[in-house]
Design a protein around this motif. Sequence first.
Motif, PDB file in Angstrom:
ATOM      1  N   GLN A  25      -1.835  -8.316  -7.959  1.00 52.63           N
ATOM      2  CA  GLN A  25      -1.931  -6.854  -7.890  1.00 52.63           C
ATOM      3  C   GLN A  25      -0.890  -6.241  -6.948  1.00 52.63           C
ATOM      4  O   GLN A  25      -0.538  -5.077  -7.087  1.00 52.63           O
ATOM      5  N   GLY A  26      -0.385  -7.039  -6.000  1.00 50.68           N
ATOM      6  CA  GLY A  26       0.581  -6.487  -5.049  1.00 50.68           C
ATOM      7  C   GLY A  26       2.019  -6.652  -5.493  1.00 50.68           C
ATOM      8  O   GLY A  26       2.944  -6.179  -4.836  1.00 50.68           O
ATOM      9  N   GLU A  27       2.237  -7.346  -6.609  1.00 49.41           N
ATOM     10  CA  GLU A  27       3.617  -7.702  -6.961  1.00 49.41           C
ATOM     11  C   GLU A  27       4.450  -6.528  -7.450  1.00 49.41           C
ATOM     12  O   GLU A  27       5.651  -6.485  -7.243  1.00 49.41           O
ATOM     13  N   ARG A  28       3.773  -5.593  -8.092  1.00 52.05           N
ATOM     14  CA  ARG A  28       4.530  -4.453  -8.620  1.00 52.05           C
ATOM     15  C   ARG A  28       5.231  -3.715  -7.470  1.00 52.05           C
ATOM     16  O   ARG A  28       6.404  -3.375  -7.544  1.00 52.05           O
ATOM     17  N   ALA A  29       4.476  -3.511  -6.393  1.00 47.65           N
ATOM     18  CA  ALA A  29       5.064  -2.821  -5.246  1.00 47.65           C
ATOM     19  C   ALA A  29       6.171  -3.663  -4.619  1.00 47.65           C
ATOM     20  O   ALA A  29       7.225  -3.148  -4.252  1.00 47.65           O
ATOM     21  N   LEU A  30       5.933  -4.978  -4.522  1.00 41.25           N
ATOM     22  CA  LEU A  30       6.935  -5.839  -3.882  1.00 41.25           C
ATOM     23  C   LEU A  30       8.244  -5.835  -4.663  1.00 41.25           C
ATOM     24  O   LEU A  30       9.325  -5.894  -4.081  1.00 41.25           O
TER      25      LEU A  30
ATOM     26  N   LEU B  50       0.827  -1.205   0.000  1.00 38.87           N
ATOM     27  CA  LEU B  50       0.000   0.000   0.000  1.00 38.87           C
ATOM     28  C   LEU B  50       0.861   1.256   0.000  1.00 38.87           C
ATOM     29  O   LEU B  50       0.496   2.280  -0.564  1.00 38.87           O
ATOM     30  N   GLY B  51       2.017   1.143   0.629  1.00 40.37           N
ATOM     31  CA  GLY B  51       2.891   2.313   0.717  1.00 40.37           C
ATOM     32  C   GLY B  51       3.619   2.609  -0.589  1.00 40.37           C
ATOM     33  O   GLY B  51       4.093   3.719  -0.795  1.00 40.37           O
ATOM     34  N   ASN B  52       3.725   1.622  -1.457  1.00 35.27           N
ATOM     35  CA  ASN B  52       4.527   1.796  -2.664  1.00 35.27           C
ATOM     36  C   ASN B  52       3.743   1.709  -3.964  1.00 35.27           C
ATOM     37  O   ASN B  52       4.334   1.665  -5.037  1.00 35.27           O
ATOM     38  N   ASP B  53       2.448   1.628  -3.859  1.00 36.39           N
ATOM     39  CA  ASP B  53       1.643   1.562  -5.072  1.00 36.39           C
ATOM     40  C   ASP B  53       0.402   2.430  -4.857  1.00 36.39           C
ATOM     41  O   ASP B  53      -0.575   2.007  -4.235  1.00 36.39           O
ATOM     42  N   GLU B  54       0.494   3.641  -5.360  1.00 36.77           N
ATOM     43  CA  GLU B  54      -0.571   4.596  -5.079  1.00 36.77           C
ATOM     44  C   GLU B  54      -1.912   4.170  -5.659  1.00 36.77           C
ATOM     45  O   GLU B  54      -2.957   4.367  -5.050  1.00 36.77           O
ATOM     46  N   GLN B  55      -1.840   3.580  -6.843  1.00 34.11           N
ATOM     47  CA  GLN B  55      -3.073   3.129  -7.487  1.00 34.11           C
ATOM     48  C   GLN B  55      -3.785   2.107  -6.609  1.00 34.11           C
ATOM     49  O   GLN B  55      -4.994   2.173  -6.409  1.00 34.11           O
ATOM     50  N   LEU B  56      -2.987   1.176  -6.131  1.00 33.16           N
ATOM     51  CA  LEU B  56      -3.547   0.121  -5.296  1.00 33.16           C
ATOM     52  C   LEU B  56      -4.131   0.731  -4.027  1.00 33.16           C
ATOM     53  O   LEU B  56      -5.240   0.413  -3.610  1.00 33.16           O
ATOM     54  N   ARG B  57      -3.369   1.647  -3.425  1.00 33.79           N
ATOM     55  CA  ARG B  57      -3.825   2.241  -2.175  1.00 33.79           C
ATOM     56  C   ARG B  57      -5.130   3.016  -2.381  1.00 33.79           C
ATOM     57  O   ARG B  57      -6.042   2.935  -1.562  1.00 33.79           O
ATOM     58  N   SER B  58      -5.235   3.732  -3.487  1.00 38.09           N
ATOM     59  CA  SER B  58      -6.447   4.536  -3.624  1.00 38.09           C
ATOM     60  C   SER B  58      -7.661   3.629  -3.890  1.00 38.09           C
ATOM     61  O   SER B  58      -8.751   3.907  -3.408  1.00 38.09           O
ATOM     62  N   ARG B  59      -7.448   2.537  -4.595  1.00 43.22           N
ATOM     63  CA  ARG B  59      -8.566   1.613  -4.773  1.00 43.22           C
ATOM     64  C   ARG B  59      -9.007   1.019  -3.424  1.00 43.22           C
ATOM     65  O   ARG B  59     -10.189   1.002  -3.089  1.00 43.22           O
ATOM     66  N   VAL B  60      -8.011   0.572  -2.648  1.00 42.45           N
ATOM     67  CA  VAL B  60      -8.324  -0.028  -1.350  1.00 42.45           C
ATOM     68  C   VAL B  60      -9.007   1.003  -0.444  1.00 42.45           C
ATOM     69  O   VAL B  60      -9.990   0.702   0.239  1.00 42.45           O
ATOM     70  N   ASN B  61      -8.499   2.222  -0.468  1.00 43.47           N
ATOM     71  CA  ASN B  61      -9.085   3.257   0.385  1.00 43.47           C
ATOM     72  C   ASN B  61     -10.529   3.569   0.016  1.00 43.47           C
ATOM     73  O   ASN B  61     -11.370   3.782   0.892  1.00 43.47           O
ATOM     74  N   GLU B  62     -10.794   3.590  -1.268  1.00 39.29           N
ATOM     75  CA  GLU B  62     -12.174   3.814  -1.690  1.00 39.29           C
ATOM     76  C   GLU B  62     -13.091   2.744  -1.092  1.00 39.29           C
ATOM     77  O   GLU B  62     -14.158   3.044  -0.573  1.00 39.29           O
ATOM     78  N   ASN B  63     -12.619   1.512  -1.187  1.00 44.72           N
ATOM     79  CA  ASN B  63     -13.410   0.410  -0.634  1.00 44.72           C
ATOM     80  C   ASN B  63     -13.553   0.521   0.884  1.00 44.72           C
ATOM     81  O   ASN B  63     -14.615   0.272   1.442  1.00 44.72           O
TER      82      ASN B  63
ATOM     83  N   ILE C 152      -2.682 -11.359 -26.259  1.00 42.72           N
ATOM     84  CA  ILE C 152      -3.038 -11.475 -24.838  1.00 42.72           C
ATOM     85  C   ILE C 152      -2.744 -10.148 -24.169  1.00 42.72           C
ATOM     86  O   ILE C 152      -1.650  -9.603 -24.327  1.00 42.72           O
ATOM     87  N   PRO C 153      -3.712  -9.611 -23.445  1.00 42.01           N
ATOM     88  CA  PRO C 153      -3.465  -8.340 -22.767  1.00 42.01           C
ATOM     89  C   PRO C 153      -2.294  -8.491 -21.793  1.00 42.01           C
ATOM     90  O   PRO C 153      -2.192  -9.510 -21.105  1.00 42.01           O
ATOM     91  N   SER C 154      -1.430  -7.498 -21.742  1.00 41.65           N
ATOM     92  CA  SER C 154      -0.227  -7.664 -20.927  1.00 41.65           C
ATOM     93  C   SER C 154      -0.577  -7.828 -19.458  1.00 41.65           C
ATOM     94  O   SER C 154       0.145  -8.475 -18.708  1.00 41.65           O
ATOM     95  N   ALA C 155      -1.727  -7.272 -19.044  1.00 40.01           N
ATOM     96  CA  ALA C 155      -2.122  -7.447 -17.644  1.00 40.01           C
ATOM     97  C   ALA C 155      -2.317  -8.929 -17.323  1.00 40.01           C
ATOM     98  O   ALA C 155      -1.990  -9.393 -16.228  1.00 40.01           O
ATOM     99  N   ARG C 156      -2.800  -9.692 -18.302  1.00 41.15           N
ATOM    100  CA  ARG C 156      -2.997 -11.124 -18.049  1.00 41.15           C
ATOM    101  C   ARG C 156      -1.660 -11.848 -17.954  1.00 41.15           C
ATOM    102  O   ARG C 156      -1.528 -12.840 -17.244  1.00 41.15           O
ATOM    103  N   LEU C 157      -0.690 -11.362 -18.676  1.00 43.64           N
ATOM    104  CA  LEU C 157       0.617 -12.016 -18.613  1.00 43.64           C
ATOM    105  C   LEU C 157       1.350 -11.707 -17.313  1.00 43.64           C
ATOM    106  O   LEU C 157       2.193 -12.471 -16.870  1.00 43.64           O
ATOM    107  N   ASP C 158       1.012 -10.554 -16.712  1.00 41.06           N
ATOM    108  CA  ASP C 158       1.621 -10.221 -15.422  1.00 41.06           C
ATOM    109  C   ASP C 158       1.452 -11.355 -14.425  1.00 41.06           C
ATOM    110  O   ASP C 158       2.297 -11.582 -13.572  1.00 41.06           O
TER     111      ASP C 158
END
Lengths: 300, 347
Positions: free
Chosen positions: B324-329, A93-106, B134-140
């Motif tokens: 969805q969390g992998e990009r940040a990781l 959440l701290g490193n992905d703003e898009q993800l954080r804003s989606r989660v926050n909306e929810n 294939i949409p690149s999001a699916r390949l992620d």
Amino acid sequence: MRRIAYYKGCLAGLSARELDVSTRALAPKLGLELVELESVTCCGAGDIQMADPDYALHLNARILAEAEHAGSGTILTVCNVCTLNLRQAAWQLGNDEQLRSRVNENLERSGARPYSGGVEVTHLLWLIARGEGLERLKEIAVRKLDGLRVAPFYGCQLLRPSKLMGFEDPDRPTSLETVIEACGGEPVDYPAKTRCCGFPILLAREQTSLAELARPLEQALEAGAEAMVTSCPLCHLSLDAWQKSLERTLGRKLGLPIFHLSQLLALAAGLEPARLEFSRHAVSLGPVLARLESPLEGGR
Amino acid sequence: MQVRLHVQRSDPVTGETRLQLFELELPREATLLDCLEQIKDEVDGTLAFRRSCREGICGSCAVRIDGRTALACRTPVAELVAEGHAPTIAPIGNLPVVRDLVVEMEPMWQKMRAVEPFLRPGPDCGLDGRETPIPSARLDAVRKESLCINCGACVSECDAMTVSPEFLGPHALVKAWRLVGDPRDDAVAPRLKGLSGEHGIWECTRCYLCNERCPKGVDPRDAIAKLGAEAIAARIDRDRGARHAKWFVTSARTTGWLRESELVVRTLGLAFSFAKIPLALRLFRRGKAPLPLPRHRARDLAPARELRHIVAGQDRRGALGIVQGERALERIDFICSPEQPVGEDEP
Ligand code: SF4
Ligand code: SF4
């Protein structure tokens, strides 16, 4: 007094209540004022992370948001698994703003508070194994453990994945040893201290799980341990509550008493054993406590 | 630079295993593989080890260095021998040793074959000779897993495999996800059913040693979690492990905290739970098995219930919730240095 958000997790409120009780008893000695997070839930334990990972992320975001709201930049945990799950979510959440804003909306739609990022997640062990925390521990450890031979058990999720945990070398950790020594005990070394206790699959794959559990217990006894200490209530449940079942499988007696980290610290800080609810353990700590009690007046 | 190494030597004829000390002279930038090659070229030509590409691509040279598994070609030796330390080099674990540092990889390949590591193309999969967009999001979803080089570093220390050798293990399960997560594959349900057996997805004990050791950042444990998430989303969830995982969701949305006392019955089913009654009674006497009622409830439960409802209606079900969390990781690998604690502000 340092105010710090305290997330006790599921087990410390349930079968490992003694962990919560002793953590609370210990906190003032460490100069901590625990602000308990109450409007929170389970961290997912790695299970919701499989059964419904998106939901797990939201539950953790809510916990982080509550800590933020409590005015604490840090969450204190007493569980390996809570630490990993919260740190993972905090990083995502701290490193992905898009993800954080989606989660926050929810979160807001659900009636919960949003999370703005930047909360640090730490474990009690990390707080006291270094720097100021360690100095403080040395000051308060008045009742020395009298050379009690204690086997440190780290388990998995406070060490690995190290890129998320990052407190110490995941293969040669020293924090529990440091703490045992500061309390006047003698750390016992054995290879399985950083391996798995088998807890996550205890119910789903009992045989595999017990085979894993056997390694730390047998090795620690072999190395001459009189007791073991663990930083995780889930490991504790395996090591303590299931030790009898393991004894039956192995066909031999083990009888190794298992401390929660908070209990060991509280004991060393001179708190009355009666306050630490040792009676709730499956493997009796009686002999260990008796050994520590007797010569106390003798002024060691 | 002076280098001293203990190398584990095993002779398949005599069955004897011993440590042999080698003293070498190498340039500072040498890798562990350079050391092994120098031994073979100049000191003892009988030393057996595998290697090919020398640059972390072929996956041949995984060994255990003081117990930790790593690729010899990607391990700078200067750090290992700092302060006069003489590291011990041994073959990787959980596979039978053939000779010295060479292990028999066949058990690993058997498991890989068992997960059918090839695509079973569906009808709209470019069989007419055209490529399949294939949409690149699916390949992620399978990008990380595509990086696997079959080195076996994950298998080497897998805790579940050590005690249960039949467990499919991290490497084979990575392959399995590579296909289950591939939008072109048409055999997802049968694959997931097959992977939900006694030694499949749910035997992983979450020790994270595979993630820790993988030299390519594949994170096998995460791939296994993705398989579990997809299995449950597809209602292939009769296994005890899947039931265990699902009970946590039920608990979170009904009481907030784990409904621990019901977990045994929910996981094992009523009939098997009877076997656990003596244990339960023993623990109950100690206050270790809380009664189902009154339930341990969290305050302000409504959001927990509501959140579950909200996310169920969004498009991140199953494994996508992990992807969805992998990009940040991934940013950790680039941002964090050991001195900078994770979670603190970026520089
Ligand atoms: S996390 Fe699972 S697959 Fe990975 S090493 Fe541990 S038991 Fe094996
Ligand atoms: S997942 Fe990683 S450690 Fe395992 S075989 Fe592939 S590259 Fe090697």
